[in-house]
Design an enzyme around this catalytic site. Structure first.
Site, PDB file in Angstrom:
ATOM      1  N   ARG A 155      10.232  -5.022  -2.042  1.00 47.66           N
ATOM      2  CA  ARG A 155      10.159  -4.252  -0.813  1.00 47.66           C
ATOM      3  C   ARG A 155       9.792  -5.082   0.410  1.00 47.66           C
ATOM      4  O   ARG A 155      10.458  -5.018   1.442  1.00 47.66           O
ATOM      5  CB  ARG A 155       9.123  -3.108  -0.956  1.00 47.66           C
ATOM      6  N   THR A 156       8.717  -5.867   0.315  1.00 47.95           N
ATOM      7  CA  THR A 156       8.196  -6.533   1.518  1.00 47.95           C
ATOM      8  C   THR A 156       9.183  -7.585   2.026  1.00 47.95           C
ATOM      9  O   THR A 156       9.498  -7.629   3.221  1.00 47.95           O
ATOM     10  CB  THR A 156       6.831  -7.173   1.207  1.00 47.95           C
TER      11      THR A 156
ATOM     12  N   LYS B 282       8.512 -30.834  -6.687  1.00 49.00           N
ATOM     13  CA  LYS B 282       8.418 -32.313  -6.711  1.00 49.00           C
ATOM     14  C   LYS B 282       7.035 -32.776  -6.262  1.00 49.00           C
ATOM     15  O   LYS B 282       6.820 -33.960  -6.039  1.00 49.00           O
ATOM     16  CB  LYS B 282       9.481 -32.914  -5.790  1.00 49.00           C
TER      17      LYS B 282
ATOM     18  N   ARG C  58       3.762 -14.785   1.720  1.00 49.16           N
ATOM     19  CA  ARG C  58       3.071 -14.145   0.585  1.00 49.16           C
ATOM     20  C   ARG C  58       2.657 -15.256  -0.364  1.00 49.16           C
ATOM     21  O   ARG C  58       3.454 -16.145  -0.692  1.00 49.16           O
ATOM     22  CB  ARG C  58       3.981 -13.160  -0.133  1.00 49.16           C
TER      23      ARG C  58
ATOM     24  N   HIS D 149      -3.022  -6.933   2.439  1.00 46.57           N
ATOM     25  CA  HIS D 149      -1.574  -6.706   2.581  1.00 46.57           C
ATOM     26  C   HIS D 149      -1.440  -5.805   3.817  1.00 46.57           C
ATOM     27  O   HIS D 149      -1.167  -4.604   3.712  1.00 46.57           O
ATOM     28  CB  HIS D 149      -1.041  -6.018   1.319  1.00 46.57           C
TER      29      HIS D 149
HETATM   30  N1   CP Z   1       4.500  -2.935  -1.910  1.00 48.84           N
HETATM   31  C1   CP Z   1       4.891  -4.206  -2.132  1.00 48.84           C
HETATM   32  O1   CP Z   1       4.271  -5.171  -1.639  1.00 48.84           O
HETATM   33  O2   CP Z   1       6.031  -4.335  -2.885  1.00 48.84           O
HETATM   34  P1   CP Z   1       6.712  -5.728  -3.231  1.00 48.84           P
HETATM   35  O3   CP Z   1       5.768  -6.510  -4.113  1.00 48.84           O
HETATM   36  O4   CP Z   1       7.996  -5.380  -3.927  1.00 48.84           O
HETATM   37  O5   CP Z   1       6.948  -6.463  -1.941  1.00 48.84           O
END
Ligand code: CP
Length: 304
Positions: free
Chosen positions: A57-58, A85, A107, A135
């Site tokens: 999603r993100t 590497k 992320r 998040h």
């Molecule tokens: N809600 C969320 O962060 O989903 P993803 O891990 O798929 O990005």
């Protein structure tokens, strides 16, 4: 505009900044439903998605959000990069930045990586999830969804159920809900409860049944097995009995309760498959709103 360059957590945002993002996201959502879903707002800007952990999603919604605003969006994949590497995170980021980019959406499994990047990045850094820390864009899209479905956020009872200790979604949501004057209540096994909720004065409950009467919003979470060193509950069956939600339990909830989940859902664990058909399950609305909210964030951070 936001008077900041980076977005690393809800902790750093003031209430008025959260409200600006939510207001801007309303206009962005209207764009998503036009025949031509594109505006020139960020033409000439370059956004890099730098994901060191899996995401559906993100990552996808940041890519769509950037493209809807006419930015160029590049997806960096850690697997297949020169990290294998021996190149360091800092060198990787500095080399990507040397290609003259405007924003890096990151992320990472380690807490604090987005903040660390702000110490040497000239580009805007946006946290797309750092370990079990924060998040922020998930909490903002959740607040947007609550406001859209319930007409307000302030004063609502929001039960956050599951693995609170390992969830960056829980922490960011608790911080955002407190700033917006809602009442978050955390529900989960004692082994999955962090200490910070006490410091924030957040109420606790010992099972979903205890919160059904009063909750306006029930936010279910996935068990974050990847962040646990050893199992923290006796069996999945027992976990589901106390901390899972199904259609039968929802009969005891308020008639206008909404059910949320940030995804990915483990159907049969925290949510019974019959909740898929529950009319106030807003899980896919959260996903749609994720694009609008991320458009708002990119616009507010990057437009000059
Ligand atoms: N809600 C969320 O962060 O989903 P993803 O891990 O798929 O990005």
């Amino acid at each position: 505009m936001l008077k900041r360059k980076h977005l690393t957590g809800i902790a750093e945002l003031e209430r008025r900044e959260i409200e600006s993002i939510l207001e801007s996201a309303e206009s962005m959502k209207e764009i998503l439903h036009r025949d031509i879903k594109k505006v020139p707002t960020l033409r000439g800007k370059t956004i890099v998605n730098l994901f060191f952990e899996p995401s559906t999603r993100t990552r996808t919604s940041f890519e769509i959000a950037g493209k809807r605003l006419s930015a160029d969006v590049i997806n960096f994949s850690a697997s297949g990069s020169s990290l294998s590497k021996g190149e360091t995170l800092k060198d990787t980021v500095k080399n990507i930045e040397a290609m003259v980019v405007d924003a890096i959406v990151v992320r990472h499994s380690s807490e604090g990586v987005p903040h660390y990047m702000t110490t040497f990045c000239k580009a805007s850094v946006i946290n797309a999830g750092d370990g079990k820390h924060e998040h922020p864009t998930q909490a903002l899209l959740d607040a947007f969804t609550i406001k859209e479905k319930k007409g307000k956020v302030e004063g609502l009872n929001v039960a956050i159920v599951g693995d609170i200790a390992h969830s960056r979604v829980a922490r960011s949501n608790i911080l955002a809900l407190k700033k917006l004057k809602a009442n978050p209540i955390v529900v989960g096994p004692p082994t999955m409860m962090p200490l910070y909720t006490d410091a924030l004065g957040v109420e606790r409950a010992g099972s979903v049944d205890e919160v059904l009467d009063d909750a306006d919003v029930i936010m279910m979470l996935r068990i974050q097995k990847e962040r646990m060193k050893s199992p923290l509950f006796p069996s999945l069956r027992e976990y589901s009995r106390f901390f899972g939600l199904n259609a039968e339990k929802l009969k005891k909830a308020k008639p206008d309760v909404i059910v949320m989940h940030p995804g990915p859902v483990n159907w049969g664990v925290e949510l019974s498959p019959d909740v898929m058909e529950f009319e106030r399950n807003v899980i896919l609305d959260q996903v749609t709103n994720g694009v609008a909210v991320r458009m708002a964030i990119l616009y507010l951070l990057l437009s000059t």
